[in-house]
Design a protein around this motif. Sequence first.
Motif, mmCIF file in Angstrom:
data_model
loop_
_atom_site.group_PDB
_atom_site.id
_atom_site.type_symbol
_atom_site.label_atom_id
_atom_site.label_comp_id
_atom_site.label_asym_id
_atom_site.label_seq_id
_atom_site.Cartn_x
_atom_site.Cartn_y
_atom_site.Cartn_z
ATOM 1 N N GLU A 27 0.682 -1.193 0.043
ATOM 2 C CA GLU A 27 -0.011 -0.080 -0.009
ATOM 3 C C GLU A 27 0.892 1.241 -0.114
ATOM 4 O OE1 GLU A 27 -3.436 2.119 2.896
ATOM 5 O OE2 GLU A 27 -2.270 0.452 3.588
ATOM 6 N N ILE A 47 -4.507 3.324 -4.111
ATOM 7 C CA ILE A 47 -5.685 2.884 -3.603
ATOM 8 C C ILE A 47 -6.187 1.376 -3.680
ATOM 9 C CG2 ILE A 47 -6.590 5.020 -4.673
ATOM 10 C CD1 ILE A 47 -7.404 3.222 -7.203
ATOM 11 N N PHE A 61 -9.462 7.166 2.866
ATOM 12 C CA PHE A 61 -10.175 6.762 1.488
ATOM 13 C C PHE A 61 -11.598 6.700 1.892
ATOM 14 C CE2 PHE A 61 -6.048 4.654 1.009
ATOM 15 C CZ PHE A 61 -5.673 5.081 -0.025
ATOM 16 N N HIS A 111 -12.167 3.738 -1.731
ATOM 17 C CA HIS A 111 -10.916 3.417 -2.126
ATOM 18 C C HIS A 111 -10.737 3.819 -3.732
ATOM 19 C CE1 HIS A 111 -9.622 1.785 1.737
ATOM 20 N NE2 HIS A 111 -8.343 1.590 0.948
#
Length: 501
Positions: free
Chosen positions: A230, A257, A366, A443
């Motif tokens: 990530e 994302i 997100f 996201h």
Amino acid sequence: MKFNNPVIKGFYPDPSVCKVNDTYYMVCSSFQFFPGVPIFESKDLINWAQIGHCLTRKSQIELETVGSSGGVFAPTIRHNNGRFYMTTTNDTLRQNFYVWTDDIYGEWSEPVFVDQGGIDPDLYFEDGRTFFMSNGVDDFGKGGIVQCEIEIETGRKLSPSRSIWAGTGGRYLESPHMYKINGLYYLMAAEGGTEYGHMITYARSESLTGPFEPYAHNPVLTNRNLGGYELQGVGHGDLVQDGAGNWWIFHLGFRQIGRWLTFHHLGREVFLAPVTFGEDGWFTAGHDGTTLISIETDRIPETVVQREKKQYTFGNTDWNLDWARLRHPVEGNYRLDADKVTLQGTLVTLDAPATPTFIGLRQRDFDAVISCDVSLDWSNKEGEAGLTIYMDENHHYDLALRKTAAGYQVIERLNIGDIKSVEREIALSDDAHEATLVIKSEHERYSFFLRSGSEDILLGSAQTRYLSSEVAGGFTGVLIGLYAVGEDASAEFTNFNCEYL
């Protein structure tokens, strides 16, 4: 204890930090947004509270002609003889300058300019002398990290600008910071570009002016080989020593994302990793040279609890700290009360690289639900007001209450580069001049709703990737904005709520 990265979420890039007594102070870049250069403080390295901005007056920074991702580039904060200094670049005008204050909670000085080019300036103080560094080209045409001695009261150069280190060969050498640790001078920088190949490198010397010997295992910190992780784009760091003698590095990075979706739209954020010096005087950083989202450490007491704010409203945010506007706002177009905002529209739209009536919060995570009541009563006037998910003038998604000759309606508009499309319109009754607007963020997607009683009516949705830096370019991140467009027409915003899930 265990802490989670980022320690400051959302579009707060290029962190620089210093420690004074038992308190840490941090500044970050702000680009075309105003006020400029947010300041944070912390007692424990993990929990940070914003306390102000360095650039709060038009006389300190020219933003009128600044395009998106121009203006205020990477700042450095330092403390010397009881005084704080913040040095930065107006990249649009190619000016390096610094401001100072004796009260970190008060106003900062007018700018002091330094006649040295490049960006990402740094100040280093030693034995009553001041040295100024930036990345660029020196007075003899040689590129690299460039250094000169200055008179701190005036910014006047006392020596020629000379290149003292050319880095390790990575592209876009930037972010120089100098430290003297155990009698040696350490020069840290970033290379690779503030993208997926970003990295932190360093060298050391027995002399302030070099020659500098690079660390044999550079880069000392990078996530460039962590495919599918990530956290990416690790670079642009600053070292600080805590009260127990431990060293840390604060640096920027971004969260993509999805595991295999290499897009990021929240901007570059602030991350923290431990630094360890070996017996040979060279240091390592992070977990095997990488920064992790979650870090276990015995360097921070178990009594420290990482706190995270999940809800943002008009009532629990500060207009002067949490919210940002574009370039040099027209103050008369904003009435900012404790429980509502009244915005005076102009003919400048969000699509213009100018100064629309806009005020926004940085998006910090997100998944969120954003809602607000918007009211217009413009009689014969035409225009709109609403919520925007704003990356820049060419990349933003708008959910707005609009008044036309035909009456009031709620619209969903997508602005992606040269494509600007109203995707759906919902007509309201003739006497309905207010609406509750709702945006649900995930996201990979934003969804846009009109709330009618207990029902949320879906207007449409759009992918987050089209607001990402990979699509839009630039160095900023998404803001959740309130805006108004229309000549001499005002809009009232109430019951704003942004809740992270």
